[in-house]
Design a protein around this motif. Structure first.
Motif, PDB file in Angstrom:
ATOM      1  N   ALA A  64       0.836  -1.211   0.000  1.00 35.09           N
ATOM      2  CA  ALA A  64       0.000   0.000   0.000  1.00 35.09           C
ATOM      3  C   ALA A  64       0.867   1.256   0.000  1.00 35.09           C
ATOM      4  N   ARG A  65       1.956   1.238   0.744  1.00 39.58           N
ATOM      5  CA  ARG A  65       2.863   2.399   0.753  1.00 39.58           C
ATOM      6  C   ARG A  65       3.531   2.589  -0.597  1.00 39.58           C
ATOM      7  N   ILE A  66       3.938   1.493  -1.225  1.00 33.75           N
ATOM      8  CA  ILE A  66       4.582   1.587  -2.540  1.00 33.75           C
ATOM      9  C   ILE A  66       3.602   2.153  -3.562  1.00 33.75           C
ATOM     10  N   VAL A  67       2.391   1.622  -3.575  1.00 32.09           N
ATOM     11  CA  VAL A  67       1.385   2.057  -4.545  1.00 32.09           C
ATOM     12  C   VAL A  67       1.068   3.542  -4.369  1.00 32.09           C
ATOM     13  N   ARG A  68       1.047   4.014  -3.144  1.00 33.54           N
ATOM     14  CA  ARG A  68       0.674   5.407  -2.871  1.00 33.54           C
ATOM     15  C   ARG A  68       1.834   6.388  -3.001  1.00 33.54           C
ATOM     16  N   HIS A  69       3.055   5.903  -3.046  1.00 31.20           N
ATOM     17  CA  HIS A  69       4.211   6.802  -3.074  1.00 31.20           C
ATOM     18  C   HIS A  69       4.273   7.526  -4.421  1.00 31.20           C
ATOM     19  N   PRO A  70       4.286   8.860  -4.402  1.00 32.88           N
ATOM     20  CA  PRO A  70       4.251   9.616  -5.660  1.00 32.88           C
ATOM     21  C   PRO A  70       5.432   9.318  -6.591  1.00 32.88           C
ATOM     22  N   ALA A  71       6.601   9.062  -6.040  1.00 33.21           N
ATOM     23  CA  ALA A  71       7.775   8.819  -6.887  1.00 33.21           C
ATOM     24  C   ALA A  71       7.670   7.505  -7.647  1.00 33.21           C
ATOM     25  N   MET A  72       6.867   6.567  -7.161  1.00 32.08           N
ATOM     26  CA  MET A  72       6.771   5.259  -7.813  1.00 32.08           C
ATOM     27  C   MET A  72       5.896   5.286  -9.062  1.00 32.08           C
TER      28      MET A  72
ATOM     29  N   ASN B 249       2.641   4.847 -10.054  1.00 35.98           N
ATOM     30  CA  ASN B 249       1.710   3.767 -10.385  1.00 35.98           C
ATOM     31  C   ASN B 249       2.422   2.464 -10.766  1.00 35.98           C
ATOM     32  N   PRO B 250       3.127   1.856  -9.827  1.00 41.59           N
ATOM     33  CA  PRO B 250       3.890   0.640 -10.144  1.00 41.59           C
ATOM     34  C   PRO B 250       2.997  -0.589 -10.319  1.00 41.59           C
ATOM     35  N   THR B 251       3.533  -1.579 -11.008  1.00 39.06           N
ATOM     36  CA  THR B 251       2.901  -2.895 -11.071  1.00 39.06           C
ATOM     37  C   THR B 251       3.605  -3.762 -10.042  1.00 39.06           C
ATOM     38  N   LEU B 252       2.864  -4.298  -9.091  1.00 43.50           N
ATOM     39  CA  LEU B 252       3.423  -5.174  -8.069  1.00 43.50           C
ATOM     40  C   LEU B 252       3.061  -6.609  -8.412  1.00 43.50           C
ATOM     41  N   VAL B 253       4.053  -7.485  -8.397  1.00 50.94           N
ATOM     42  CA  VAL B 253       3.822  -8.902  -8.653  1.00 50.94           C
ATOM     43  C   VAL B 253       4.238  -9.665  -7.405  1.00 50.94           C
ATOM     44  N   VAL B 254       3.280 -10.341  -6.788  1.00 48.39           N
ATOM     45  CA  VAL B 254       3.528 -11.143  -5.596  1.00 48.39           C
ATOM     46  C   VAL B 254       3.660 -12.592  -6.063  1.00 48.39           C
ATOM     47  N   ILE B 255       4.844 -13.159  -5.855  1.00 48.30           N
ATOM     48  CA  ILE B 255       5.132 -14.509  -6.337  1.00 48.30           C
ATOM     49  C   ILE B 255       5.287 -15.448  -5.146  1.00 48.30           C
ATOM     50  N   THR B 256       4.551 -16.544  -5.166  1.00 47.20           N
ATOM     51  CA  THR B 256       4.647 -17.556  -4.111  1.00 47.20           C
ATOM     52  C   THR B 256       5.033 -18.888  -4.739  1.00 47.20           C
ATOM     53  N   ASP B 257       5.254 -19.886  -3.895  1.00 45.12           N
ATOM     54  CA  ASP B 257       5.651 -21.194  -4.404  1.00 45.12           C
ATOM     55  C   ASP B 257       4.582 -22.260  -4.207  1.00 45.12           C
ATOM     56  N   ARG B 258       3.414 -21.863  -3.677  1.00 48.15           N
ATOM     57  CA  ARG B 258       2.349 -22.846  -3.432  1.00 48.15           C
ATOM     58  C   ARG B 258       0.989 -22.207  -3.683  1.00 48.15           C
TER      59      ARG B 258
ATOM     60  N   SER C  82       1.856   0.024 -16.752  1.00 48.09           N
ATOM     61  CA  SER C  82       2.084   0.130 -15.310  1.00 48.09           C
ATOM     62  C   SER C  82       0.767  -0.010 -14.571  1.00 48.09           C
ATOM     63  N   GLY C  83       0.891  -0.306 -13.295  1.00 44.45           N
ATOM     64  CA  GLY C  83      -0.269  -0.368 -12.426  1.00 44.45           C
ATOM     65  C   GLY C  83      -0.795  -1.769 -12.220  1.00 44.45           C
ATOM     66  N   GLY C  84      -1.260  -2.019 -11.014  1.00 50.65           N
ATOM     67  CA  GLY C  84      -1.877  -3.284 -10.683  1.00 50.65           C
ATOM     68  C   GLY C  84      -1.114  -4.068  -9.636  1.00 50.65           C
ATOM     69  N   VAL C  85      -1.832  -4.968  -8.981  1.00 52.29           N
ATOM     70  CA  VAL C  85      -1.254  -5.899  -8.024  1.00 52.29           C
ATOM     71  C   VAL C  85      -1.634  -7.287  -8.523  1.00 52.29           C
ATOM     72  N   ILE C  86      -0.623  -8.066  -8.904  1.00 47.87           N
ATOM     73  CA  ILE C  86      -0.839  -9.371  -9.527  1.00 47.87           C
ATOM     74  C   ILE C  86      -0.270 -10.464  -8.634  1.00 47.87           C
TER      75      ILE C  86
END
Length: 142
Positions: free
Chosen positions: A57-65, A67-76, A115-119
């Motif tokens: 949430a902090r990354i997404v809201r940070h003006p310098a970023m 509108n980043p695309t965040l990719v959360v990768i897990t192994d299961r 850009s943008g999104g949480v995947i």
């Protein structure tokens, strides 16, 4: 947060007025844009899901970023479902609804944005379908 901005190569839009040292001198190491931030290690039951959610949430809201695309990768699958559910329930913090990749093709489509999104996805979806080692990790949704 400053380390994430540094590692991304994005410059703060409004740097602190009292700081005169260059960005590299103010950080914990590394060079601007090197994409090296670090790892946060947690133990069982320590609140990893919430730590990840609040950090995202902090990354997404940070003006310098920008509108980043965040990719959360897990192994299961079970961990992917758990984290996705937590982020989905708290989507207001992210200012967007996260999306869970259902298969490799869906992941490619989700990543085909400027850009943008949480995947959310599992590491196995990054393996080419014909690689023998990856078949050992085949998941029900891949």
């Amino acid at each position: 947060m400053a380390e994430t901005v540094r590692a991304s190569g994005m410059q703060p839009l409004n740097p602190a007025p009292l700081v005169s040292a260059p960005l590299e001198a103010r950080t914990h190491g590394g060079k601007t844009g090197d994409r090296r931030v670090g790892v946060v290690w947690h133990t069982q039951g320590s609140g990893k899901s919430f730590s990840m959610l609040f950090y995202a949430a902090r990354i997404v809201r940070h003006p310098a970023m920008q509108n980043p695309t965040l990719v959360v990768i897990t192994d299961r699958n079970d961990l992917d479902d758990q984290l996705f559910g937590q982020f989905q329930r708290c989507h207001e913090l992210l200012r967007q609804m996260p999306v869970q990749a259902m298969d490799r093709e869906h992941l490619r489509t989700l990543l085909h944005v400027s850009s943008g999104g949480v995947i959310f996805t599992t590491i196995q979806k990054f393996c080419p379908p014909r690689v023998k080692e990856c078949r050992n990790f085949r998941l029900a949704r891949t």
